[in-house]
Design an enzyme around this catalytic site. Structure first.
Site, PDB file in Angstrom:
ATOM      1  N   GLU A  97     -47.757 -16.081   7.087  1.00 33.38           N
ATOM      2  CA  GLU A  97     -47.947 -14.884   6.263  1.00 33.38           C
ATOM      3  C   GLU A  97     -46.617 -14.412   5.706  1.00 33.38           C
ATOM      4  O   GLU A  97     -45.561 -14.670   6.285  1.00 33.38           O
ATOM      5  CB  GLU A  97     -48.573 -13.755   7.104  1.00 33.38           C
ATOM      6  CG  GLU A  97     -50.074 -13.612   6.923  1.00 33.38           C
ATOM      7  CD  GLU A  97     -50.471 -12.993   5.581  1.00 33.38           C
ATOM      8  OE1 GLU A  97     -49.703 -13.071   4.599  1.00 33.38           O
ATOM      9  OE2 GLU A  97     -51.574 -12.435   5.514  1.00 33.38           O
ATOM     10  N   ASP A  98     -46.682 -13.719   4.589  1.00 33.67           N
ATOM     11  CA  ASP A  98     -45.465 -13.144   4.008  1.00 33.67           C
ATOM     12  C   ASP A  98     -45.049 -11.887   4.758  1.00 33.67           C
ATOM     13  O   ASP A  98     -43.912 -11.741   5.181  1.00 33.67           O
ATOM     14  CB  ASP A  98     -45.672 -12.855   2.509  1.00 33.67           C
ATOM     15  CG  ASP A  98     -46.961 -12.090   2.209  1.00 33.67           C
ATOM     16  OD1 ASP A  98     -47.727 -11.758   3.143  1.00 33.67           O
ATOM     17  OD2 ASP A  98     -47.206 -11.806   1.019  1.00 33.67           O
ATOM     18  N   ASP A 101     -48.426  -5.727   7.465  1.00 32.99           N
ATOM     19  CA  ASP A 101     -48.322  -4.300   7.168  1.00 32.99           C
ATOM     20  C   ASP A 101     -49.264  -3.553   8.125  1.00 32.99           C
ATOM     21  O   ASP A 101     -48.893  -3.270   9.255  1.00 32.99           O
ATOM     22  CB  ASP A 101     -48.691  -4.131   5.688  1.00 32.99           C
ATOM     23  CG  ASP A 101     -48.451  -2.749   5.148  1.00 32.99           C
ATOM     24  OD1 ASP A 101     -47.472  -2.118   5.563  1.00 32.99           O
ATOM     25  OD2 ASP A 101     -49.230  -2.290   4.284  1.00 32.99           O
ATOM     26  N   GLY A 103     -51.817  -4.932   9.412  1.00 30.83           N
ATOM     27  CA  GLY A 103     -52.263  -5.969  10.341  1.00 30.83           C
ATOM     28  C   GLY A 103     -53.706  -6.383  10.105  1.00 30.83           C
ATOM     29  O   GLY A 103     -54.198  -7.337  10.702  1.00 30.83           O
ATOM     30  N   ASN A 104     -54.386  -5.679   9.201  1.00 31.69           N
ATOM     31  CA  ASN A 104     -55.804  -5.964   8.941  1.00 31.69           C
ATOM     32  C   ASN A 104     -56.056  -7.396   8.475  1.00 31.69           C
ATOM     33  O   ASN A 104     -56.973  -8.056   8.960  1.00 31.69           O
ATOM     34  CB  ASN A 104     -56.362  -4.999   7.886  1.00 31.69           C
ATOM     35  CG  ASN A 104     -56.665  -3.634   8.474  1.00 31.69           C
ATOM     36  OD1 ASN A 104     -57.282  -3.528   9.519  1.00 31.69           O
ATOM     37  ND2 ASN A 104     -56.210  -2.593   7.803  1.00 31.69           N
ATOM     38  N   THR A 105     -55.256  -7.863   7.549  1.00 33.99           N
ATOM     39  CA  THR A 105     -55.464  -9.201   6.997  1.00 33.99           C
ATOM     40  C   THR A 105     -55.325 -10.261   8.083  1.00 33.99           C
ATOM     41  O   THR A 105     -56.215 -11.104   8.261  1.00 33.99           O
ATOM     42  CB  THR A 105     -54.452  -9.498   5.866  1.00 33.99           C
ATOM     43  OG1 THR A 105     -54.469  -8.422   4.929  1.00 33.99           O
ATOM     44  CG2 THR A 105     -54.777 -10.798   5.156  1.00 33.99           C
ATOM     45  N   LEU A 106     -54.236 -10.201   8.821  1.00 33.83           N
ATOM     46  CA  LEU A 106     -53.993 -11.211   9.853  1.00 33.83           C
ATOM     47  C   LEU A 106     -55.046 -11.144  10.966  1.00 33.83           C
ATOM     48  O   LEU A 106     -55.524 -12.181  11.431  1.00 33.83           O
ATOM     49  CB  LEU A 106     -52.584 -11.051  10.440  1.00 33.83           C
ATOM     50  CG  LEU A 106     -52.160 -12.160  11.380  1.00 33.83           C
ATOM     51  CD1 LEU A 106     -52.142 -13.512  10.685  1.00 33.83           C
ATOM     52  CD2 LEU A 106     -50.793 -11.868  11.988  1.00 33.83           C
ATOM     53  N   LYS A 129     -43.734  -4.900   9.228  1.00 35.91           N
ATOM     54  CA  LYS A 129     -43.527  -3.449   9.123  1.00 35.91           C
ATOM     55  C   LYS A 129     -44.283  -2.791  10.281  1.00 35.91           C
ATOM     56  O   LYS A 129     -45.397  -2.289  10.100  1.00 35.91           O
ATOM     57  CB  LYS A 129     -44.124  -2.924   7.797  1.00 35.91           C
ATOM     58  CG  LYS A 129     -43.294  -3.209   6.568  1.00 35.91           C
ATOM     59  CD  LYS A 129     -43.734  -2.311   5.419  1.00 35.91           C
ATOM     60  CE  LYS A 129     -44.408  -3.071   4.328  1.00 35.91           C
ATOM     61  NZ  LYS A 129     -44.742  -2.277   3.129  1.00 35.91           N
ATOM     62  N   PHE A 150     -42.039  -0.401   0.432  1.00 32.95           N
ATOM     63  CA  PHE A 150     -42.758  -1.437  -0.301  1.00 32.95           C
ATOM     64  C   PHE A 150     -41.749  -2.394  -0.911  1.00 32.95           C
ATOM     65  O   PHE A 150     -40.924  -2.007  -1.726  1.00 32.95           O
ATOM     66  CB  PHE A 150     -43.660  -0.836  -1.385  1.00 32.95           C
ATOM     67  CG  PHE A 150     -44.645  -1.844  -1.893  1.00 32.95           C
ATOM     68  CD1 PHE A 150     -45.821  -2.098  -1.199  1.00 32.95           C
ATOM     69  CD2 PHE A 150     -44.375  -2.586  -3.035  1.00 32.95           C
ATOM     70  CE1 PHE A 150     -46.708  -3.066  -1.638  1.00 32.95           C
ATOM     71  CE2 PHE A 150     -45.270  -3.553  -3.484  1.00 32.95           C
ATOM     72  CZ  PHE A 150     -46.434  -3.792  -2.783  1.00 32.95           C
ATOM     73  N   ARG A 163     -42.510 -11.898  -7.829  1.00 30.48           N
ATOM     74  CA  ARG A 163     -42.606 -12.943  -6.810  1.00 30.48           C
ATOM     75  C   ARG A 163     -41.446 -13.931  -6.921  1.00 30.48           C
ATOM     76  O   ARG A 163     -41.049 -14.561  -5.954  1.00 30.48           O
ATOM     77  CB  ARG A 163     -43.911 -13.735  -6.955  1.00 30.48           C
ATOM     78  CG  ARG A 163     -45.168 -12.942  -6.664  1.00 30.48           C
ATOM     79  CD  ARG A 163     -46.345 -13.903  -6.563  1.00 30.48           C
ATOM     80  NE  ARG A 163     -47.630 -13.227  -6.666  1.00 30.48           N
ATOM     81  CZ  ARG A 163     -48.277 -12.679  -5.640  1.00 30.48           C
ATOM     82  NH1 ARG A 163     -47.743 -12.704  -4.450  1.00 30.48           N
ATOM     83  NH2 ARG A 163     -49.448 -12.106  -5.809  1.00 30.48           N
TER      84      ARG A 163
HETATM   85  P1  IMP Z   1     -52.035  -5.871   5.833  1.00 35.14           P
HETATM   86  O1  IMP Z   1     -53.432  -6.399   5.871  1.00 35.14           O
HETATM   87  O2  IMP Z   1     -52.008  -4.386   5.604  1.00 35.14           O
HETATM   88  O3  IMP Z   1     -51.196  -6.279   7.016  1.00 35.14           O
HETATM   89  O4  IMP Z   1     -51.379  -6.410   4.516  1.00 35.14           O
HETATM   90  C1  IMP Z   1     -50.915  -7.683   4.403  1.00 35.14           C
HETATM   91  C2  IMP Z   1     -50.761  -8.048   2.948  1.00 35.14           C
HETATM   92  O5  IMP Z   1     -50.458  -6.914   2.136  1.00 35.14           O
HETATM   93  C3  IMP Z   1     -49.583  -8.974   2.764  1.00 35.14           C
HETATM   94  O6  IMP Z   1     -49.978 -10.315   2.915  1.00 35.14           O
HETATM   95  C4  IMP Z   1     -49.122  -8.633   1.358  1.00 35.14           C
HETATM   96  O7  IMP Z   1     -49.834  -9.406   0.418  1.00 35.14           O
HETATM   97  C5  IMP Z   1     -49.479  -7.187   1.168  1.00 35.14           C
HETATM   98  N1  IMP Z   1     -48.317  -6.300   1.401  1.00 35.14           N
HETATM   99  C6  IMP Z   1     -48.128  -5.449   2.429  1.00 35.14           C
HETATM  100  N2  IMP Z   1     -46.961  -4.797   2.335  1.00 35.14           N
HETATM  101  C7  IMP Z   1     -46.382  -5.250   1.208  1.00 35.14           C
HETATM  102  C8  IMP Z   1     -45.116  -4.968   0.558  1.00 35.14           C
HETATM  103  O8  IMP Z   1     -44.269  -4.173   0.997  1.00 35.14           O
HETATM  104  N3  IMP Z   1     -44.887  -5.644  -0.589  1.00 35.14           N
HETATM  105  C9  IMP Z   1     -45.768  -6.550  -1.122  1.00 35.14           C
HETATM  106  N4  IMP Z   1     -46.933  -6.844  -0.553  1.00 35.14           N
HETATM  107  C10 IMP Z   1     -47.254  -6.202   0.609  1.00 35.14           C
HETATM  108 MG    MG Z   2     -50.427 -11.588   1.035  1.00 35.75          MG
END
Ligand code: IMP
Ligand code: MG
Length: 173
Positions: A97-98, A101, A103-106, A129, A150, A163
């Site tokens: 993962e990049d 944030d 954590g929902n996606t992961l 983060k 951000f 990007r």
């Molecule tokens: P999460 O599900 O909130 O953890 O979000 C993960 C996804 O949100 C990452 O894979 C990014 O694509 C996007 N994301 C979260 N924070 C940032 C940021 O600071 N800059 C750009 N993309 C972000």
């Molecule tokens: Mg992403």
């Protein structure tokens, strides 16, 4: 226009840290083959720079999940827009993962992929983060912990832009 970006993590610093992580992962998976899953689009740069430094053999696949619209705030719901091409059953899987944030996606990806019975599954993220975390999710290899800002660059976008920057930066609005 790339002028309005403040550099937070330089290209050199990113490269050095990825070398360290690659060593650690290579040692942990010695004698095994790693099935590397790049989460599109943000992790493309990190995945490429990481796999080319691993000493263990790898196979690569790609998956696309989305939890964001055009804004900078997570919507909470995660949808799979592109799935893997192969079964991961009995494979040693590394999700790349990049940034983590909320954590929902992961968390959603891990739930989904664990059901497919991999031999093992671990995660790596270039950026973390922790202050923003909403769900408890384990990131096994973290590049850098950052504050609640951000960020863009090195694969990360703001509305699909930036990007291409070779460093991690912050957009000065
Ligand atoms: P999460 O599900 O909130 O953890 O979000 C993960 C996804 O949100 C990452 O894979 C990014 O694509 C996007 N994301 C979260 N924070 C940032 C940021 O600071 N800059 C750009 N993309 C972000
Ligand atoms: Mg992403």
């Amino acid at each position: 226009m790339k002028e309005n970006i403040r550099v937070m993590i330089s290209e050199e610093t990113i490269e050095q840290r990825i070398c360290e992580i690659a060593k650690e992962i290579s040692a942990d998976y010695a004698g095994k083959e790693l099935y590397v899953i790049c989460i599109l689009k943000g992790s493309v740069f990190y995945t490429c720079d990481l796999v080319k430094r691993l000493t263990v053999p790898t196979r690569m696949d790609f998956m696309k999940a989305s939890s964001y619209g055009a804004g900078t705030v997570s919507s909470g719901t995660v949808t799979i827009q592109k799935d893997l091409e192969e079964s991961i059953e009995n494979k040693d899987v590394l999700i790349v993962e990049d940034i983590i944030d909320t954590g929902n996606t992961l968390a959603k990806l891990l739930d989904l992929l664990k059901e497919r019975k991999p031999a093992s599954i671990r995660t790596t993220a270039l950026l973390d983060k922790p202050a923003r975390r909403e769900v408890d999710v384990t990131v096994d290899y973290v590049g850098f912990e950052i504050e609640d800002r951000f960020v863009v660059g090195y694969g990360l976008d703001y509305d699909q832009r930036y990007r291409d920057l070779p460093y991690i930066g912050e957009v000065q609005l």
